[in-house]
Write an enzyme that holds these catalytic residues in place. Sequence first.
Site, PDB file in Angstrom:
ATOM      1  CG  PHE A  76      12.545  -0.960   3.353  1.00  0.00           C
ATOM      2  CD1 PHE A  76      12.224  -0.046   2.550  1.00  0.00           C
ATOM      3  CD2 PHE A  76      14.067  -0.480   4.601  1.00  0.00           C
ATOM      4  CE1 PHE A  76      11.561   1.102   3.198  1.00  0.00           C
ATOM      5  CE2 PHE A  76      13.273   0.421   5.129  1.00  0.00           C
ATOM      6  CZ  PHE A  76      12.227   0.930   4.387  1.00  0.00           C
ATOM      7  CG  HIS A 241      -2.479  -1.946   6.136  1.00  0.00           C
ATOM      8  ND1 HIS A 241      -3.964  -3.174   6.597  1.00  0.00           N
ATOM      9  CD2 HIS A 241      -1.722  -3.001   5.735  1.00  0.00           C
ATOM     10  CE1 HIS A 241      -3.380  -4.304   6.145  1.00  0.00           C
ATOM     11  NE2 HIS A 241      -1.690  -4.071   5.404  1.00  0.00           N
ATOM     12  CG  ASP A 307       1.586  -1.368   3.753  1.00  0.00           C
ATOM     13  OD1 ASP A 307       2.739  -1.873   3.473  1.00  0.00           O
ATOM     14  OD2 ASP A 307       0.370  -1.335   3.544  1.00  0.00           O
TER      15      ASP A 307
HETATM   16  O1  DOR Z   1      -0.341  -3.047  -1.274  1.00  0.00           O
HETATM   17  C1  DOR Z   1       0.109  -3.834   0.047  1.00  0.00           C
HETATM   18  N1  DOR Z   1       1.589  -4.188  -0.308  1.00  0.00           N
HETATM   19  N2  DOR Z   1      -0.379  -4.477   1.059  1.00  0.00           N
HETATM   20  C2  DOR Z   1       0.466  -5.677   1.545  1.00  0.00           C
HETATM   21  O2  DOR Z   1      -0.493  -5.436   2.992  1.00  0.00           O
HETATM   22  C3  DOR Z   1       1.375  -6.052   1.227  1.00  0.00           C
HETATM   23  C4  DOR Z   1       2.401  -4.897   0.390  1.00  0.00           C
HETATM   24  C5  DOR Z   1       3.245  -6.178  -0.517  1.00  0.00           C
HETATM   25  O3  DOR Z   1       4.936  -6.262   0.129  1.00  0.00           O
HETATM   26  O4  DOR Z   1       3.930  -5.482  -1.733  1.00  0.00           O
HETATM   27 ZN    ZN Z   2       2.055  -4.128   4.022  1.00  0.00          ZN
END
Ligand code: DOR
Ligand code: ZN
Length: 450
Positions: A76, A241, A307
């Site tokens: 967030f 994930h 995620d």
């Molecule tokens: O695609 C992703 N975005 N994988 C992650 O592990 C972190 C996340 C992000 O915080 O944007």
């Molecule tokens: Zn993540």
Amino acid sequence: MPARPRTRGTDEGEPPSIEWVLAGRAYVNGRLQPVEIGIDEEGWIRRVARHIDSDRRHDVGEGIVLPSATDLHVHFREPGDPEASEDLASGTLQAAYGGVGTVGEMPNTQPPITDADRLRDKAARVAGRTHVDVLLYAALAPGVRVASLARVAGAFKLYLSPTTGQPEPTRISDASALLASAAETGLAVSVHAEEPAYFHDTSRVGTVEGWNAARPAPAEAYAVSELLSVAPPSLRLHIAHVTRAEVAAQLRRAGQSFETTPHHLLLSDRKGPDARFKVNPPLRSEPERRELLAAFERGEVPCLASDHAPHSLDAKRRPFPEAPSGMPGVETLLPLMLQRVRDGALAFPTLVAAACDRPARWAGLPQGRLAVGHRANLLVVDFRRSRSIGARSLHAPCSWSAFEGFPAIFPREHYRNGEALLLDGEYVGRPRGRVVRPDYAPGNDPTGPG
Ligand code: DOR
Ligand code: ZN
């Protein structure tokens, strides 16, 4: 699987004081049947029975009652850029609309959550602004003071590969000492398991398929094997994930908690140059996606998590190598999978176990089942009301969804500690979300409802 969290209201001889009753249908003992749920004034389930006498009853008729979901994996972005397309208030509102009653909020913020003061500052942002409960992760990385973080955190997150806001990953050789310290605190650790040594040059990648090739599946398989070999047996470990059925099978054999996401279950790398589908770890090939979905639908994946990683469309429109990875998903996590139930592809108890019960159990929170002593964090769904996902009817400030046009079943009603957040699909709640910590956390009062 870890022990079940401590629950309330189950002491012998304690008089139940039921404030109101939610009557509907629910799966009890594997069967869909009429059920009444007695909820006390503090928001705990006090009775589950065929009939409960009460002056205050809410009968949802054919509606199906289930526990709200616990999404162990959201970003967030708070603290962070005030212009960012998310914060704790907007993120938890989406969670409320999607039937997620508790979120696990990740520490890769600006600044990252690497010390107890930052964690306290973050905790102070929850009260009065959030619509669902929040479990706060602290970063587990070289140099952090693990014991001091553990007095405030709900769990730890370890990154073995670079990711948004976290350019320096922890090496597996440093991970083993960190995992040992975390095990001593009793707190759980979720790991982003990809080994960067397996990555290829990503600077010229121009498609989602290319992204998959550049961060290939063996990077994940290797990291998971290494982790399993260094993690102390007493550690509550969880792998974030997981993208491949083989890795899921390996983790299952090891009796290890892990999650998969709706995007890895429902989307593949056939997306051309559209960087909205760029995510870490990458979307895999169509046959691999199908294998993972089949494993999930057979009940072989313990947890479902979103995620949720919202990036603005402007950022996603940058040249592919520079576009950030991640997509929003907390609001659509459960609705997409409820649709799979409606379609007959997924058994309802399998979904409830993966989205509601096991994540709560891993996080040490007394919720996730329609059972006495659990929190009355409840949803009502109507399987006849399916609608197509459209970003405009969702509540994500980034205003896009990778699942545009997918049919989904959104909750009609959502209760947090027995208090309505959603009625007839509309938000009627107040921002009463709280920081929650597991009942085994050092110096903890598990969940003061209210
Ligand atoms: O695609 C992703 N975005 N994988 C992650 O592990 C972190 C996340 C992000 O915080 O944007
Ligand atoms: Zn993540």
